[in-house]
Every structure is written in structure tokens, then in C-alpha cells.
Motif scaffolding. Structure first.
Motif, PDB file in Angstrom:
ATOM      1  N   ALA B 378     -94.489  93.182   2.511  1.00 28.09           N
ATOM      2  CA  ALA B 378     -94.570  94.649   1.940  1.00 28.09           C
ATOM      3  C   ALA B 378     -93.738  94.772   0.973  1.00 28.09           C
ATOM      4  N   ALA B 379     -92.428  94.462   0.678  1.00 32.20           N
ATOM      5  CA  ALA B 379     -91.569  94.613  -0.161  1.00 32.20           C
ATOM      6  C   ALA B 379     -92.352  93.973  -1.641  1.00 32.20           C
ATOM      7  N   GLN B 380     -92.899  92.849  -1.300  1.00 33.76           N
ATOM      8  CA  GLN B 380     -93.188  92.149  -2.777  1.00 33.76           C
ATOM      9  C   GLN B 380     -94.316  92.812  -3.043  1.00 33.76           C
ATOM     10  N   LEU B 381     -95.492  93.447  -2.325  1.00 33.10           N
ATOM     11  CA  LEU B 381     -96.368  94.350  -2.570  1.00 33.10           C
ATOM     12  C   LEU B 381     -96.072  95.586  -3.449  1.00 33.10           C
ATOM     13  N   ILE B 382     -94.836  96.024  -2.802  1.00 32.60           N
ATOM     14  CA  ILE B 382     -94.347  97.477  -3.240  1.00 32.60           C
ATOM     15  C   ILE B 382     -93.993  96.933  -4.924  1.00 32.60           C
ATOM     16  N   ALA B 383     -93.084  95.847  -4.899  1.00 31.64           N
ATOM     17  CA  ALA B 383     -92.584  95.786  -6.411  1.00 31.64           C
ATOM     18  C   ALA B 383     -93.803  95.441  -7.320  1.00 31.64           C
ATOM     19  N   GLU B 384     -94.469  94.516  -6.941  1.00 33.83           N
ATOM     20  CA  GLU B 384     -95.879  94.371  -7.602  1.00 33.83           C
ATOM     21  C   GLU B 384     -96.508  95.528  -8.210  1.00 33.83           C
ATOM     22  N   PHE B 385     -96.803  96.391  -7.137  1.00 37.37           N
ATOM     23  CA  PHE B 385     -97.646  97.524  -7.519  1.00 37.37           C
ATOM     24  C   PHE B 385     -96.899  98.491  -8.530  1.00 37.37           C
ATOM     25  N   SER B 386     -95.713  98.657  -8.152  1.00 43.73           N
ATOM     26  CA  SER B 386     -94.694  99.663  -8.867  1.00 43.73           C
ATOM     27  C   SER B 386     -93.886  99.286  -9.785  1.00 43.73           C
ATOM     28  N   GLY B 387     -94.008  98.010 -10.170  1.00 41.09           N
ATOM     29  CA  GLY B 387     -93.169  97.422 -11.271  1.00 41.09           C
ATOM     30  C   GLY B 387     -91.708  97.403 -10.913  1.00 41.09           C
ATOM     31  N   GLY B 388     -91.397  97.167  -9.678  1.00 39.00           N
ATOM     32  CA  GLY B 388     -89.761  97.225  -9.127  1.00 39.00           C
ATOM     33  C   GLY B 388     -89.491  95.841  -8.975  1.00 39.00           C
ATOM     34  N   ARG B 389     -88.279  95.722  -8.374  1.00 40.92           N
ATOM     35  CA  ARG B 389     -87.861  94.403  -8.004  1.00 40.92           C
ATOM     36  C   ARG B 389     -87.243  94.553  -6.533  1.00 40.92           C
ATOM     37  N   VAL B 390     -87.361  93.466  -5.649  1.00 43.93           N
ATOM     38  CA  VAL B 390     -86.891  93.323  -4.388  1.00 43.93           C
ATOM     39  C   VAL B 390     -85.211  93.035  -4.638  1.00 43.93           C
ATOM     40  N   THR B 391     -84.267  93.690  -4.414  1.00 45.84           N
ATOM     41  CA  THR B 391     -83.017  93.252  -4.533  1.00 45.84           C
ATOM     42  C   THR B 391     -82.190  92.983  -3.555  1.00 45.84           C
ATOM     43  N   ALA B 392     -82.510  93.540  -2.296  1.00 45.21           N
ATOM     44  CA  ALA B 392     -81.578  93.185  -1.275  1.00 45.21           C
ATOM     45  C   ALA B 392     -82.350  93.266   0.049  1.00 45.21           C
ATOM     46  N   GLY B 393     -81.898  92.852   1.296  1.00 48.60           N
ATOM     47  CA  GLY B 393     -82.408  92.847   2.579  1.00 48.60           C
ATOM     48  C   GLY B 393     -81.534  92.726   3.736  1.00 48.60           C
ATOM     49  N   SER B 394     -81.729  93.487   4.627  1.00 51.21           N
ATOM     50  CA  SER B 394     -80.879  93.336   5.847  1.00 51.21           C
ATOM     51  C   SER B 394     -81.846  93.039   7.081  1.00 51.21           C
ATOM     52  N   ASP B 395     -81.208  92.633   8.165  1.00 48.77           N
ATOM     53  CA  ASP B 395     -81.987  92.119   9.500  1.00 48.77           C
ATOM     54  C   ASP B 395     -81.171  92.823  10.641  1.00 48.77           C
ATOM     55  N   ALA B 396     -81.382  93.786  11.251  1.00 45.22           N
ATOM     56  CA  ALA B 396     -80.475  93.997  12.398  1.00 45.22           C
ATOM     57  C   ALA B 396     -81.536  93.669  13.733  1.00 45.22           C
ATOM     58  N   TYR B 397     -80.877  92.436  14.320  1.00 41.85           N
ATOM     59  CA  TYR B 397     -82.042  91.872  15.463  1.00 41.85           C
ATOM     60  C   TYR B 397     -80.936  91.518  16.406  1.00 41.85           C
ATOM     61  N   PRO B 398     -80.409  92.248  17.307  1.00 41.93           N
ATOM     62  CA  PRO B 398     -79.278  91.864  18.189  1.00 41.93           C
ATOM     63  C   PRO B 398     -79.592  90.967  19.152  1.00 41.93           C
ATOM     64  N   ALA B 399     -80.829  90.884  19.699  1.00 44.25           N
ATOM     65  CA  ALA B 399     -80.868  90.132  20.920  1.00 44.25           C
ATOM     66  C   ALA B 399     -82.609  89.345  20.712  1.00 44.25           C
ATOM     67  N   PRO B 400     -82.460  88.565  19.924  1.00 46.39           N
ATOM     68  CA  PRO B 400     -84.035  87.964  19.759  1.00 46.39           C
ATOM     69  C   PRO B 400     -84.727  87.510  21.179  1.00 46.39           C
ATOM     70  N   PRO B 401     -85.752  87.965  21.284  1.00 48.66           N
ATOM     71  CA  PRO B 401     -86.266  87.351  22.868  1.00 48.66           C
ATOM     72  C   PRO B 401     -86.167  85.790  22.808  1.00 48.66           C
ATOM     73  N   GLU B 402     -85.802  85.186  24.239  1.00 48.04           N
ATOM     74  CA  GLU B 402     -85.980  83.894  24.446  1.00 48.04           C
ATOM     75  C   GLU B 402     -87.571  83.778  24.438  1.00 48.04           C
ATOM     76  N   PRO B 403     -87.837  82.338  23.793  1.00 46.78           N
ATOM     77  CA  PRO B 403     -89.368  82.198  23.969  1.00 46.78           C
ATOM     78  C   PRO B 403     -89.572  82.106  25.148  1.00 46.78           C
ATOM     79  N   VAL B 404     -91.027  82.410  25.539  1.00 45.53           N
ATOM     80  CA  VAL B 404     -91.460  82.417  26.884  1.00 45.53           C
ATOM     81  C   VAL B 404     -92.306  80.970  26.995  1.00 45.53           C
ATOM     82  N   THR B 405     -91.953  80.500  28.498  1.00 50.05           N
ATOM     83  CA  THR B 405     -92.829  79.339  28.484  1.00 50.05           C
ATOM     84  C   THR B 405     -93.584  79.373  29.762  1.00 50.05           C
TER      85      THR B 405
END
Lengths: 350, 815
Positions: B378-405
């Protein structure tokens, strides 16, 4: 001919001919009776000749006697033939006068009609009782557990909202802040699955007809109260192929032996795998019913070990089927009670 | 979900046509409701550049534009003024065709206010792209002058319109649909991916108060955005084909990304986030939010909110707030892409009646695992359409789920499906949708299966069995009919109900069904006494209307209204019945059905099965040679009698009654073998009036469940006497108020064992029998299987009857 002259064959012939002429001349049955009396009765010429036979010698008596017999026979036959003619004529005249106009309206005994939806349900029940599934029924006002919980429909599932389900209050059931009570108008006949599975050890083969409810304002394709027929089979080895075969047999018994059916993947909370069943009818694929293998959570909730037992369930809408069969375009007709709609006889079960 | 075919073809290499593809997807689990061709027939529309625009003199709406397609200049009159010199616009040149719902429309020259319009400038709606008539579609500046618009934008496209079931959330994205197409056909996938954003602090702090409700929250920072830009024409055409409205470069990019990946995302103007913070928490009491649609909404404590230091900036997963909205002044964007609890989103969306594209996706479960990749796209498309640049990113993901088997026992799958699907085939099918399948457990034979991230719906073996079935093909499932192991058949009561309905219809009654809802007024109109159980209505919480506020306790109100409708249609001769349940508070004698486990504190109602009867007008219709006969109470009694005789039951016990809602002198209470059945009779004139029925309307309601409880009773068939019978007539004179039933009982009793049949053939009143008396004449047939009956037997019977008539009824015989 003098009375006391001995009779001759000529006398007999003359009497016979006179008799034949009289019979032929009789214009009605009364005249015929009179002619018969005169020419064949005790006082007839032939009777007189008969009485004179005693005066003849043996040879002559035989000859004249034979002639007399023949003459009597001839006259009797002629009389019978003429009688038949005259009777036929009398009947013709009399019966012609009695003619009625058979094109006047018939005197049909008062006769009602059965409701097309109830008759469609009966036809479906016939099919499934034929396959060994007895019909069972359950309450229309259900508890939340039976209608939802037991059927793997969790507490915040959208189907449990006030938009979809009609809730009932009183009798100890009070609405929570949203308006939901533990008592509702069942949204499907499936809660009867849970009631039966809890009450009865498998194998279970049942069919469940009954009314179900949704929070839908009536329009051409929706009613707030309509019918379903649910089927449930739980046994050791039942498979999706058994489901397909059973539904194909049912659909064909209802719509015709050559009707093709197809199974389409679908989603229901209480079956997995699930499918919708279409029949090729009237030149197109028509959606008929939903079905699937009973979800292991449903079996477990009803105290049946999903490792030991498996089975299938299906549900269909008699209104929809009745609409197909009778060309009905507005589902509201089924609950309006209009006699112009209902009076056509709709019996479809054999 | 609308899937433009040209877009799908970019993501998966397929050569099927739209109808073939629709069938493939439908039979594979993503039902295609229909294939739309919204732009079919478009022809002769080119990209043109506006050279000038000026108002048409004498009109306050029309504008005169000179446009060129690079070859010639055309004068076109437009009804909108949202374009200027230099803009590129779609121009339908003379001879062009535009799609309309009723077929292609040919564009020619026409004159308006004295000005010739050589063709027309088109809005999106006029091109068959959605319903936006607001103005001429202004294309982006890169649109190549003079090219055929339909060819350039692949407008002559089919759109697959999907009905996605709640378990298949992936079907709400182009990439998810493409994955299924690939799995079902083996065609190679070409899903786009974007480079990950630089792992730099995006200047927005994220705090997740409730990781259950929001397990993952990513932010991407896009700088140097020109928020005034429109998105490229191809993107606009695509959005419209997918059912969305183009708005601006930034919004269009987020929507396009959502359609592609299935992950909704939301762009904030980073400079408007107070305190440089985005938090996710439940609403506080008294909070409110002005949403993007400029409506102020009071928050419910259950609403999950996105907040900054100044308060709510959005309903999580539903709709953003107006305060932090991107507008033309925006230069820096903070892009939220997150996963939310589907139930929470659903509740908020329903509560505020905001069923948005985002909420519809979240309520079908958006997997947290794929959030970051979607954010980058989505950031890539916004940058592409609006002439901007993706400059930073963060990811709050405290407890990634265990893969289900999920352990899948292949033999069990074969047993459930009834098909011989070898282990290897099962592995291959599961791999085709991205499952990782390990080596079988040596003991159970179970295959350990790890479903792909995009399929959070796969959690138990039954889910995998369904995948096997659909990937292998439901059409490959054979048909077999199992034996239920016993003979089927109706239970006695069911069989009895069927016989009863048939007996009634054969006797001239037509079956109807009414909706089982009533209002207080309906029951009040029956004039029942205060303590009548039928006045205790069981109410609905959410009735559909105030006339349907409660459940019926009697069939009569609904039936009487249906009869009134018929009478209003001049169908005045009515004889109808209904079989249905009524709903009454349970009693110890008649409890409701049992509750489920863990349920208590309430009780289900009793639901007895009733039979209702209503008649008006003539029961026997007029005929040219026979005047017919109005329905009366004996027709109702006859109906019940026909029914009980069809069921093989003994004669009814009939007593006069004066209870509501009936005429006090013309109603009968019925019983059968000591069991109460109900009442039939003429309706009380006040009830007739209340329901606006013709005078002398009749009704009845009986407990059908009690009548049919034993099903159809097989009658005993005794061998008839071979000896001649004796017929005698007796005329009984009694006081006027002696009921006929008592007279008949005396007659039958007196006739004793010899009586084969007794029928009332005459009722006479007059001088011969005296004032206040009546004569009832019965014809009897006497039979004996043992001996020839004589006149002496007849005389003895008459004496015996006379003795009983005198003793019990104070009457006499006319001899």
C-alpha cells in the motif's frame, strides 16, 4: 269356413295369414296385444281349428296338426318381432322427451384444497420416509443453546443479532442491554438435530419438517415465518458420497427421474464440508438446498463422539420448492389466504 | 466482491474466458453470482486535451470546450465545469458508442443553445464505470493523447461478481482469488510484492492496550506526498470496475492495495496526529468521533478505537475520523495497516451502521501474518501515485501466533468423502493452496498440515477435508444411497395429522396458513375473559411491526383477518381451516420443551397443535336448481365429525357452551373419550363486528394434537348379521329445553343390544305435541345375528324406550 266343418290345411293357412296381417297392422303395443289375443288366444281361429282336429282321421289329423303348429310358431315369432319394433319405437319417443341438457353445470360435491406448501412438505416426507427417515418435530420457540451453541454458531456470530433473529421475552427470559434473550424463534429446523442426538444414541436417521423464523419483513421472496425440512443421518461410515446419493434420490423422486443435480461448495457453521445442491430444472440450474457433513463440534456438543460417528445433514425450503413446482412468483401468497390462490387442488403426493 | 478479469489476469496466468472462469470458481468454492460487462460496447472514445473552456451564453450550466485528439479540434458542449485548459479528458467523438443499461448509445452532433456539440465529454458513469455523474472524468496528465480509451484502460472488461461466504475471507482480495484460480488450474501466480519499508522510527508511537483485539499494528511513513494529485486513469478505471469510487491519489492507492491484498489500510495526515501517537483501545464513556462522512457518533464502551493524544481518530477496522483525514494540504502520511478482532469490528460496524469495505473484510478475519507485506504494498502504491517516498516503517506485533498444525488422517478423509483419494493426491491438493504437509505420524498415520498464512479459516481436520473435496472437485463425488437399516414411516400423530387434513379438504374445507404473530388488539377483539390463558401473550423483543408484537395464542385472529381479506375481494363463501401451533405459558400439565445444558431461569412455552375453522356465506353453493344453504354450526360440527371418523375415533361428546368468542346460544364444546378438544360455533355478533366479517360468521378451534395423538385407529370389522333386519320408527315428545343428545341417548339405551343404527329424521313442533314441547322422530334398524326378529321384538324396544324417556326426560312417545 263353417264352424263345424272338419279343418283343413287351407283353413290353417288362411287363419295364419289373417293373423300375420293383423300383427303387421298393429300400430302400437295395445293394438298388438289385441291382435295377439284375437289370432293367438284361446278364442282365435287357430284354437278353433285345433279343437276340430278330433274329427279327422289319423293321416289328416297329423297333416293339419303339423300345419297348426307351424302356423302358431310363425305367428308367435311375428308377434315377438313386431313387439320389439313397437317397444323400440315407444322408447325412442318416450326417452327423447326425457332428454336433459348434460352441459348444465355439474353438481360437484363441496371440496376444499390443501395448502401447496404443506403438500410439498408431505411429498418430501414421503420421499424421506421411503428412505427410512421418520419425521420428528421440535419446538418453534427455542433456547439459544439448541438454536446456536449446539450448532457451532458462537455468541457474537452475526446470525445471532437482532437483525436476523426474532427474540422472545417473558417466561423468565429477559433481554440483555442489546435486546438479546436466551429464548428465540428458531431460525432453522437444525436445533431438532441437537435435541434428537442428545436424546438418542446413533445410528440416527431423521427428517424434521417445521416452521422457522427470520427477522425479515415480508416481500416477494422473504417471509418472517416460513418452513424448512431438515434431514440428519449419523452412523459409523456415512460419507459425502452417501449425502450426494441420498439428495439425488430425493430430488429425482420429487422433480423427475432424469433431473441432474450438482453439488457446489458452500459454508454453513454446522457442517464441514458443506455444499449447496442445485438441480437442472426448467432449463437452468436452480439452488435447492444446503447440506454437508455434520461438523465435529456439533456432534461433540450433543455428546456424540466425532471420532466414532459421522454423518450428514441437509435442509431445504418447501416454499421455494412449491414456488418452482407451481410457478408462484410472490412468496407472500402462501400466507395471505386468498381463496383464488388456494382453491386449486395441489395434492402432489401419490 | 467484484473482480475485474483484466486485473485478475495480471496476477495469475490464465487463459479461460469469463464464463468458464466463473464456473471454475463457483464449483471451486468462490461462488460467482454473475458476470457483469459494465462497459460492453464502448467504442470511439479517445483521450483528448482541453484547449479552452468558456460558459455558453444564455445558459447557466453549459460550457463550450475546444478539445483536440492530436489530429483535429472539436467543439463540445459540456454540462460540467470541473475541467480546465490543459486537462486530458475522455472525448466521445461523433460516431462513438457509449454503454448504457439499455444498450449502446450512439453519439452524434447536436445543437444546444445555438452551439454545435461535435460529440461529448464523458463522466465515469457515462463510460459505464460506476455511478459518478458529478463531472467530466479528468484523466491524469500522462494519459496518451489520441489513444482509444477503451483499449488503453482495458475497459472492455468482464467483471466477476463474487458472493464470498464468511469462512473464505481471502475471496475478498484479488490475490486470494488468484491463488484459488492457480490452485484449481495449476496456472502460475504473479502476485506483486513491494520492498520492505526502511526500519526507521516513523515518528508515530504505537501502543496496543488490547493485543487480543488488535494483535498487530504497522505504520508506514510516506513523505513528499502531493495530495492534490489524482490517481492514474488505469487505477481509477480499476477501482470503479471493482465497485469503488476514485477520490484522490492517496485514497485510491489504499483502496487499490486493499482490493489487491485483502488488507484494509488507513492513511492519516501524520502532522495532524496529536502527540505523534496511535493507540488502540476500547472507547471511554462519553467519547465521540466525527467520522469521515462528517457524522458525529457517540462511542460505545465496546467500540475499539484508534486514538491519538487528543482522542479518537477512528473506529478500528471500520472508518477513520475527519480530524486526521488526508486533504489537499497533506504532505506526510502515516499509513495504518493492522489486524483486528473480527467480532469487535463487526459489532462496531453494526452498532453504527457503518458496513464499509474495511469492516466487511475484517469481520471475515484478516490474518495478522500478512499485515506487513500488505502495508509495504500500500505504501508503495501511495508513493507511486502521489509522488512521495516511503521513508520509515514500524511493526507492533507483540505475540505472533504459533503456526497451527492440523493432523489429517488420510484414511479418515477418504471415509468422510466416500472417494478413493490416495495419500499422495491429498498431499498434492493441500500443497496447491500453500499448505505445508509433513511426514505422516507413524502411529496414527496423520499428516501434519500447516495451512498458509492467508487461510486463517483452516483450523481443524474437517476444514482440510472440505479443501480436499473442493480441490478434487465436488463433481467427482460419486452417488451412493445408504440404508437407514429400517423401514421408514410416519409416527402415529404425523400420520393422523395428514389424514385429518385430507378428511377436511375432502369435506369442503380449504387449508390456509397465516403468520403466527398477533397484537394485543387482536386478542382483545375476541372479548375473552380476563383470566383466559389466551390473553397471556408471549412477546417478541424485536417484532417486525406493532401488529406482530407477540406470538399467537389462538389461530382465530390470523384466520379471521384472512377471511376478511377474502370477503373484501367478493369471495364471500368461505370454509377454511388451518393447522398450526399456538404458544402458551407452560404449565405442569403441559410443559414446554427442555432447555439445553447450562441453561436455566426461563422456560420454553407450550406449543399445542391446533386446528382452526372459519366459515362465512354459503356452505353449499347456490345452483340454478337449488338455492344452496348458508353455513351454520352443524357444518362445523360435521367437519370435526368427518375428521374424527377418518381417524377411526368414537363419536364426539357435544355440549352447549356460552363462552367467548362465540354466540352464547350457538356454540358447542367438544370432547372425545373424556378429553377436552375445544369449541365450535357461531361467532358472537360483537366479535363479528370487531373483525368486520359478514353476519353469522362461524369459527372453531380444537386441539388437533389430542385428536391425532393415537394416529389412525383401525376399526374392528365384525361380520354383519345374515338375518333380515327390522325397521321401526319412534317419535319422542319432550320439553323444548331437553337437548337432542339426551333424547338420542335414551333411545339408544332403550333399543339396547339389538340397535344397529338410529337416525333422527324429523323434528316437529305444533298443536299436536303441545305448547313448549317438541317431537323428535328416530328411525331405528334392529339386528340380531342369532335369530329372526319379530314384531314382538320391535314392540319390546319401543316399550323400553318409552320407559327411559319417561323416567329420564319426563317425556312420552307418540304412538
Amino acid at each position: 269356413m263353417a264352424d263345424h266343418d272338419p279343418p283343413t290345411v287351407d283353413d290353417v293357412v288362411a287363419a295364419r295369414d289373417a293373423g300375420l296381417a293383423a300383427l303387421a297392422a298393429a300400430g302400437d303395443l295395445e293394438a298388438l296385444d289385441e291382435a295377439k289375443r284375437v289370432h293367438l288366444g284361446k278364442r282365435s281361429a287357430l284354437a278353433g281349428l285345433q279343437r276340430g282336429l278330433g274329427a279327422l282321421d289319423d293321416a289328416a289329423r297329423r297333416e293339419v296338426g303339423r300345419a297348426l303348429n307351424e302356423a302358431r310358431q310363425t305367428l308367435a315369432e311375428a308377434e315377438a318381432a313386431r313387439r320389439e319394433e313397437l317397444e323400440a319405437e315407444r322408447d325412442r319417443v318416450q326417452l327423447a322427451a326425457e332428454a336433459v341438457d348434460v352441459t348444465l353445470p355439474p353438481r360437484t360435491p363441496p371440496r376444499g384444497a390443501l395448502h401447496p406448501v404443506r403438500e410439498t412438505i408431505d411429498a418430501l416426507l414421503d420421499t424421506f420416509t421411503g428412505l427410512g427417515y421418520p419425521p420428528v418435530t421440535g419446538p418453534e420457540v427455542e433456547s439459544e443453546w439448541h438454536n446456536f451453541e449446539a450448532l457451532n454458531i458462537p455468541a457474537d456470530h452475526p446470525a445471532r443479532g437482532l437483525m436476523d433473529t426474532l427474540y422472545v421475552q417473558g417466561l423468565g427470559a429477559e433481554p440483555d442491554q442489546v435486546g438479546i434473550t436466551p429464548m428465540l424463534l428458531r431460525t432453522h429446523t437444525s436445533p431438532v438435530q441437537a435435541r434428537v442426538l442428545r436424546a438418542q444414541e446413533p445410528p440416527v436417521y431423521i427428517v424434521v419438517p417445521g416452521r422457522v423464523y427470520r427477522s425479515d419483513v415480508a416481500d416477494a421472496t422473504h417471509l418472517p415465518a416460513f418452513h424448512q425440512i431438515e434431514g440428519l443421518a449419523v452412523d459409523r461410515e456415512l460419507s459425502f458420497a452417501d449425502l450426494r446419493g441420498t439428495l439425488a434420490a430425493a430430488v429425482r423422486s420429487l422433480l423427475g427421474p432424469e433431473v441432474p443435480i450438482r453439488l457446489r461448495p458452500h459454508h454453513f457453521q454446522f457442517t464441514e464440508p458443506s455444499c449447496e445442491v442445485d438441480a437442472y430444472y426448467d432449463g437452468r440450474w436452480m439452488e435447492l438446498l444446503g447440506a454437508g457433513m455434520v461438523h465435529p463440534n456439533v456432534l461433540a456438543a450433543c455428546g456424540v463422539d466425532p471420532e466414532a460417528w459421522q454423518g450428514f445433514a441437509f435442509g431445504m425450503g418447501p416454499e421455494r420448492l412449491a414456488m418452482m413446482r407451481h410457478g408462484v412468483t410472490d412468496i407472500r401468497q402462501f400466507v395471505d389466504g386468498d381463496l383464488r390462490f388456494l382453491s386449486a387442488q395441489t395434492t402432489v403426493s401419490p | 466482491m467484484r473482480v475485474p478479469l483484466s486485473w485478475l489476469r495480471e496476477l495469475v496466468d490464465l487463459d479461460q474466458g469469463p464464463d468458464e472462469l466463473a464456473h471454475l470458481l463457483t464449483m471451486g468454492g468462490l461462488e460467482v453470482d454473475h458476470v457483469a460487462h459494465p462497459t460492453a460496447g464502448i467504442r470511439g472514445v479517445v483521450v483528448a486535451e482541453v484547449q479552452s473552456r468558456e460558459p455558453v451564453e444564455g445558459s447557466d450550466k453549459l460550457h463550450r470546450a475546444l478539445v483536440t485528439d492530436g489530429r483535429a479540434t472539436y467543439q463540445m458542449i459540456a454540462g460540467a465545469a470541473n475541467f480546465d485548459a490543459g486537462d486530458r479528458v475522455p472525448a466521445a467523438l461523433p460516431g462513438a458508442r457509449l454503454p448504457t443499461p439499455s444498450g449502446p448509445l450512439e453519439i452524434g452532433r447536436k445543437t444546444l443553445f445555438g452551439q454545435t456539440s461535435e460529440g461529448m465529454l464523458a463522466s465515469l458513469a457515462e463510460l459505464g464505470l460506476g455511478d459518478d455523474h458529478a463531472g467530466i472524468w479528468v484523466l491524469d496528465g500522462d494519459a496518451p493523447l489520441g489513444v482509444d480509451l477503451a483499449e488503453w484502460l482495458a475497459l472492455d472488461d468482464a467483471v466477476l461478481v463474487l458472493e464470498v461466504t464468511p469462512d473464505r475471507g481471502y475471496g475478498l482480495s484479488l490475490s486470494g482469488v488468484a491463488r484459488d484460480v492457480a490452485a484449481l488450474t495449476g496456472a502460475p501466480l504473479r502476485l506483486p510484492s513491494a520492498p520492505p519499508a526502511p526500519e526507521v522510527d516513523p515518528g508515530v508511537r504505537v501502543d496496543l492496550a488490547d493485543p487480543q483485539a488488535c494483535p498487530r499494528f504497522t505504520v508506514r511513513r510516506i513523505e513528499g506526498v502531493d495530495a492534490r494529485r489524482a490517481s492514474p486513469a488505469w487505477a481509477q478505471a480499476r477501482l470503479v470496475a471493482a465497485g469503488m469510487r476514485p477520490i484522490s491519489a492517496v485514497v485510491d492507492a489504499t483502496n487499490l492495495a486493499m482490493l489487491e491484498t485483502g488488507h484494509p489500510c488507513h492513511a492519516y495526515d501524520a502532522q495532524r496526529l496529536v502527540g505523534g501517537r496511535l493507540g488502540v483501545r476500547r472507547a471511554h464513556e462519553g467519547e465521540s468521533l466525527v467520522t469521515l462522512d462528517e457524522v458525529e457518533r457517540a462511542c460505545d464502551p465496546d467500540d475499539l478505537l484508534i486514538v491519538d493524544d487528543a482522542g479518537p481518530v477512528g473506529f478500528a477496522g471500520v472508518m477513520g475520523g475527519a480530524r486526521t483525514e488526508v486533504d489537499e494540504a497533506t504532505t506526510t502520511i502515516a499509513l495504518e495497516t493492522a489486524a483486528f478482532d473480527p467480532r469487535s469490528v463487526l459489532r462496531t460496524a453494526r452498532r453504527h451502521q457503518l458496513l464499509t469495505e474495511a469492516s466487511q473484510r475484517f469481520e471475515k478475519t484478516v490474518p495478522p501474518q500478512t499485515v506487513a507485506a500488505a502495508a509495504d504494498r500500500a505504501a508503495q502504491l501511495i508513493a507511486e501515485f502521489s509522488g512521495g517516498r516511503v521513508t520509515a516503517g514500524s511493526d507492533a506485533y507483540p505475540a505472533p501466533p504459533e503456526p497451527v498444525t492440523i493432523p489429517l488422517v488420510p484414511a479418515r478423509a477418504r471415509s468422510l468423502l466416500g472417494i478413493d483419494l490416495p495419500d499422495l493426491a491429498q498431499r498434492r491438493l493441500l500443497a496447491s493452496i500453500g499448505c505445508e504437509v509433513g511426514e505422516p505420524d507413524p502411529e496414527s498415520g496423520a499428516l501434519p498440515v500447516v495451512p498458509p498464512d492467508y487461510r486463517p479459516d483452516l483450523t481443524i481436520p474437517a476444514d482440510l477435508v472440505e479443501e480436499l473435496a473442493r480441490l478434487h472437485g465436488y463433481e467427482q463425488i460419486p452417488e451412493s444411497v445408504p440404508s437407514a437399516g429400517r423401514v421408514g414411516g410416519r409416527l402415529p400423530a404425523e400420520a393422523g395429522e395428514r389424514v385429518a387434513r385430507r378428511a377436511l379438504s375432502g369435506a369442503g374445507w380449504t387449508e390456509l396458513l397465516t403468520l403466527p404473530f398477533v397484537a394485543d388488539d387482536d386478542v382483545a377483539a375476541l372479548r375473552l375473559p380476563d383470566d383466559d390463558a389466551r390473553r397471556e401473550l408471549i412477546a417478541l423483543v424485536n417484532p417486525l411491526s406493532k401488529d406482530e408484537a407477540a406470538l399467537r395464542t389462538s389461530l382465530l385472529p390470523g384466520m379471521l383477518k384472512a377471511v376478511r381479506r377474502n370477503v373484501a375481494r367478493q369471495l364471500r363463501d368461505v370454509a377454511v381451516f388451518e393447522v398450526g401451533r399456538v404458544f402458551l405459558p407452560p404449565t405442569p400439565a403441559e410443559p414446554g420443551a427442555p432447555l439445553g445444558p447450562g441453561e436455566d431461569g426461563f422456560a420454553l412455552p407450550a406449543e399445542p397443535l391446533h386446528l382452526g375453522l372459519v366459515a362465512t356465506g354459503r356452505f353449499r353453493a347456490d345452483r340454478f336448481d337449488d338455492e344452496g344453504r348458508p353455513a351454520d354450526v352443524y357444518d362445523l360440527l360435521g367437519a370435526i365429525d368427518a375428521l374424527r371418523s377418518a381417524l377411526g375415533r368414537e363419536a364426539l361428546d357435544v355440549r352447549p357452551t356460552d363462552e367467548a368468542p362465540y354466540h352464547p346460544g350457538r356454540a358447542a364444546r367438544l370432547g372425545l373419550g373424556g378429553i377436552e378438544l375445544g369449541v365450535v360455533g357461531e361467532l358472537h355478533p360483537r366479535v363479528v363486528e370487531a373483525f368486520d366479517l359478514p353476519p353469522r360468521a362461524l369459527a372453531g378451534e380444537v386441539r388437533l394434537d389430542r385428536l391425532v395423538a393415537d394416529g389412525v385407529v383401525a376399526p374392528e370389522l365384525a361380520t354383519p348379521s345374515p338375518l333380515p333386519a327390522l325397521r321401526i320408527d319412534v317419535a319422542v315428545v319432550v320439553a323444548e329445553d331437553v337437548p337432542a343428545a339426551q333424547v338420542e341417548a335414551a333411545v339408544r339405551d332403550g333399543a339396547g343390544a339389538l340397535l344397529a343404527e338410529a337416525s333422527l329424521f324429523d323434528v316437529f313442533r305444533g298443536a299436536q305435541v303441545g305448547e313448549g314441547a317438541k317431537s323428535l322422530a328416530y328411525r331405528l334398524r334392529l339386528e340380531s345375528a342369532e335369530r329372526q326378529l319379530t314384531d314382538a321384538d320391535g314392540a319390546a324396544v319401543i316399550d323400553a324406550i318409552e320407559e327411559r324417556v319417561r323416567a329420564r326426560l319426563g317425556g312420552s312417545l307418540r304412538r
